[in-house]
Design a protein around this motif. Structure first.
Motif, short mmCIF file in Angstrom:
data_model
loop_
_atom_site.label_atom_id
_atom_site.label_comp_id
_atom_site.label_asym_id
_atom_site.label_seq_id
_atom_site.Cartn_x
_atom_site.Cartn_y
_atom_site.Cartn_z
N LEU A 16 0.84 -1.22 0.00
CA LEU A 16 0.00 0.00 0.00
C LEU A 16 0.87 1.26 0.00
O LEU A 16 0.61 2.22 -0.73
CB LEU A 16 -0.93 -0.01 1.23
N GLN A 17 1.91 1.27 0.83
CA GLN A 17 2.79 2.46 0.90
C GLN A 17 3.50 2.70 -0.43
O GLN A 17 3.66 3.84 -0.87
CB GLN A 17 3.81 2.28 2.02
N LEU A 18 3.95 1.58 -1.06
CA LEU A 18 4.66 1.73 -2.34
C LEU A 18 3.76 2.34 -3.41
O LEU A 18 4.16 3.25 -4.13
CB LEU A 18 5.17 0.35 -2.80
N ASN A 19 2.54 1.83 -3.49
CA ASN A 19 1.60 2.39 -4.48
C ASN A 19 1.26 3.84 -4.19
O ASN A 19 1.15 4.66 -5.11
CB ASN A 19 0.32 1.54 -4.51
N GLN A 20 1.07 4.15 -2.91
CA GLN A 20 0.75 5.53 -2.56
C GLN A 20 1.90 6.47 -2.88
O GLN A 20 1.70 7.60 -3.34
CB GLN A 20 0.38 5.61 -1.07
N GLU A 21 3.15 6.03 -2.62
CA GLU A 21 4.32 6.86 -2.95
C GLU A 21 4.42 7.11 -4.45
O GLU A 21 4.70 8.23 -4.89
CB GLU A 21 5.59 6.18 -2.44
N TYR A 280 -1.57 2.51 -11.12
CA TYR A 280 -1.28 2.48 -9.68
C TYR A 280 -2.57 2.61 -8.87
O TYR A 280 -2.73 1.98 -7.81
CB TYR A 280 -0.33 3.61 -9.31
N SER A 281 -3.49 3.43 -9.35
CA SER A 281 -4.74 3.60 -8.63
C SER A 281 -5.54 2.30 -8.62
O SER A 281 -6.09 1.91 -7.58
CB SER A 281 -5.57 4.72 -9.31
N THR A 282 -5.55 1.60 -9.76
CA THR A 282 -6.26 0.30 -9.83
C THR A 282 -5.61 -0.72 -8.90
O THR A 282 -6.30 -1.46 -8.18
CB THR A 282 -6.25 -0.21 -11.28
N ALA A 283 -4.28 -0.75 -8.91
CA ALA A 283 -3.56 -1.69 -8.05
C ALA A 283 -3.82 -1.39 -6.58
O ALA A 283 -3.98 -2.31 -5.76
CB ALA A 283 -2.06 -1.63 -8.35
N LEU A 284 -3.89 -0.10 -6.25
CA LEU A 284 -4.12 0.28 -4.86
C LEU A 284 -5.53 -0.15 -4.41
O LEU A 284 -5.71 -0.68 -3.31
CB LEU A 284 -3.96 1.80 -4.71
N GLN A 285 -6.49 0.06 -5.30
CA GLN A 285 -7.85 -0.33 -4.96
C GLN A 285 -7.95 -1.85 -4.80
O GLN A 285 -8.63 -2.35 -3.88
CB GLN A 285 -8.82 0.14 -6.05
N ALA A 286 -7.27 -2.58 -5.68
CA ALA A 286 -7.29 -4.04 -5.59
C ALA A 286 -6.64 -4.53 -4.30
O ALA A 286 -7.12 -5.48 -3.65
CB ALA A 286 -6.59 -4.65 -6.80
N THR A 287 -5.56 -3.87 -3.91
CA THR A 287 -4.87 -4.26 -2.68
C THR A 287 -5.76 -4.02 -1.47
O THR A 287 -5.85 -4.86 -0.56
CB THR A 287 -3.57 -3.46 -2.53
N TYR A 288 -6.45 -2.87 -1.45
CA TYR A 288 -7.37 -2.59 -0.35
C TYR A 288 -8.49 -3.65 -0.29
O TYR A 288 -8.86 -4.14 0.78
CB TYR A 288 -7.99 -1.20 -0.50
N LYS A 289 -9.00 -3.98 -1.48
CA LYS A 289 -10.10 -4.94 -1.52
C LYS A 289 -9.63 -6.31 -1.05
O LYS A 289 -10.33 -6.98 -0.26
CB LYS A 289 -10.65 -5.04 -2.94
N ALA A 290 -8.46 -6.76 -1.51
CA ALA A 290 -7.93 -8.06 -1.09
C ALA A 290 -7.64 -8.07 0.40
O ALA A 290 -7.91 -9.06 1.11
CB ALA A 290 -6.66 -8.38 -1.88
N GLY A 295 -8.95 -10.29 5.47
CA GLY A 295 -9.08 -9.98 6.89
C GLY A 295 -10.33 -10.56 7.51
O GLY A 295 -10.39 -10.78 8.73
N THR A 296 -11.32 -10.82 6.68
CA THR A 296 -12.58 -11.37 7.23
C THR A 296 -12.61 -12.90 7.20
O THR A 296 -13.55 -13.50 7.71
CB THR A 296 -13.77 -10.86 6.41
N LEU A 297 -11.58 -13.54 6.57
CA LEU A 297 -11.57 -14.99 6.50
C LEU A 297 -11.24 -15.60 7.87
O LEU A 297 -10.45 -15.03 8.64
CB LEU A 297 -10.54 -15.46 5.46
N SER A 298 -11.83 -16.77 8.13
CA SER A 298 -11.59 -17.49 9.39
C SER A 298 -11.63 -18.99 9.12
O SER A 298 -12.30 -19.44 8.18
CB SER A 298 -12.65 -17.11 10.43
N LEU A 299 -10.88 -19.74 9.88
CA LEU A 299 -10.87 -21.19 9.71
C LEU A 299 -12.27 -21.77 9.92
O LEU A 299 -12.65 -22.75 9.26
CB LEU A 299 -9.87 -21.83 10.70
#
Length: 303
Positions: A16-21, A280-290, A295-299
């Motif tokens: 995320l930081q790399l894309n934002q930079e 970069y904007s598309t990649a950033l949005q995809a990273t946020y979505k992933a 983060g919501t996955l659980s065993l």
């Protein structure tokens, strides 16, 4: 392969930081229109740009100097032109005065226009520029070039108080031009006119008397010498102005080439930048979505 939660979060944060930079850099480049924001962006082209900008700054200073000199030369030419007119008028008066048929009254009547011509030449020789500096004093610009001593005898009351040193101004790489002038020699003409005025004011003036004719002939010769001196200065000024015009045109051509090179090297390609920014904007949005999905996955969700 098992990935620890801490490692996963660290990788996501770095991405995320790399894309934002990258987006921030592109936005800054697009805002300024410059491809190189820091020398580290492109060290080689950065050095080339620095050299071109340094040369461009020097050319700008040369052109400023040329413009300043041309103003001074134009004004100087105007003063010299006035002197030529005065000298020609004085010479005509002397030719008329040497006519042997002139009466004493005729000769005395010539004193008034001669006084006006003498004073006009004295005034023009002591001309000052817009900054209050004397134009014809050489480098002694704070000193009036023509000094007048009222206590001296007619014919010796004027003297030159300046010098003949040159004031050179840089107008190109290794090129200088003389920007000042002097009026050394004008004091001889002023003294000759002054002597003639004193002679014409004598009580028993006779144009055919040898003493009178010697004074008038000497004054005629002084007018001729003064005309040669001032005319040669005008010719030199014309040559200087032609040289300065040529130099200024050359500097203008070089400056145009430099500006085109600076634009080619340093200007940002807006089309390419916009495409990269969108990526970069598309990649950033995809990273946020992933990041949000993982983060919501659980065993327990897979059981």
């Amino acid at each position: 392969m098992r990935i620890a939660t801490a490692q996963y979060q660290s990788n996501m944060n770095q991405s995320l930081q790399l894309n934002q930079e990258r987006m921030s850099n592109l936005t800054q480049q697009m805002a300024t229109g410059k491809r190189i924001q820091l020398p580290s962006d492109d060290p080689v082209d950065s050095v080339r740009l620095s050299r071109l900008q340094r040369e461009e700054a020097a050319i700008g200073q040369y052109r400023d100097n040329i413009a300043s000199i041309k103003i001074r030369l134009t004004k100087t030419e105007g003063y010299l032109g006035s002197m030529v007119n005065d000298i020609n008028s004085g010479r005509d008066l002397m030719v008329w005065a040497l006519d042997g048929s002139n009466t004493p009254a005729d000769l005395r009547a010539m004193s008034t226009p001669l006084e006006a011509l003498r004073d006009s030449l004295f005034f023009n020789a002591n001309s000052v520029d817009q900054e209050g500096r004397y134009v014809f004093s050489g480098t002694k610009t704070a000193t009036p070039p023509m000094a007048y001593n009222p206590n001296a005898a007619p014919g010796s009351r004027y003297s030159y108080a300046g010098n003949t040193n040159e004031q050179r101004v840089v107008v190109g790489n290794g090129l200088t031009q003389v920007a000042n002038d002097n009026m050394k020699g004008m004091e001889a003409l002023l003294n000759s006119i002054d002597a003639t005025i004193a002679t014409l004011a004598g009580p028993a003036i006779n144009v055919n008397a040898p003493a009178t004719r010697n004074v008038l002939v000497a004054n005629l010769d002084a007018f001729d010498a003064g005309l040669d001196m001032v005319s040669s200065k005008i010719a030199v000024l014309g040559g200087k102005q032609n040289i300065l015009d040529t130099l200024d045109a050359n500097h203008g051509n070089i400056s145009l080439s430099n500006q085109m090179a600076i634009t080619d090297i340093g200007q940002l390609d807006m089309g390419l930048a916009a495409t990269e920014l969108n990526g970069y904007s598309t990649a950033l949005q995809a990273t946020y979505k992933a990041y949000g999905r993982i983060g919501t996955l659980s065993l327990f969700s897979a059981l």
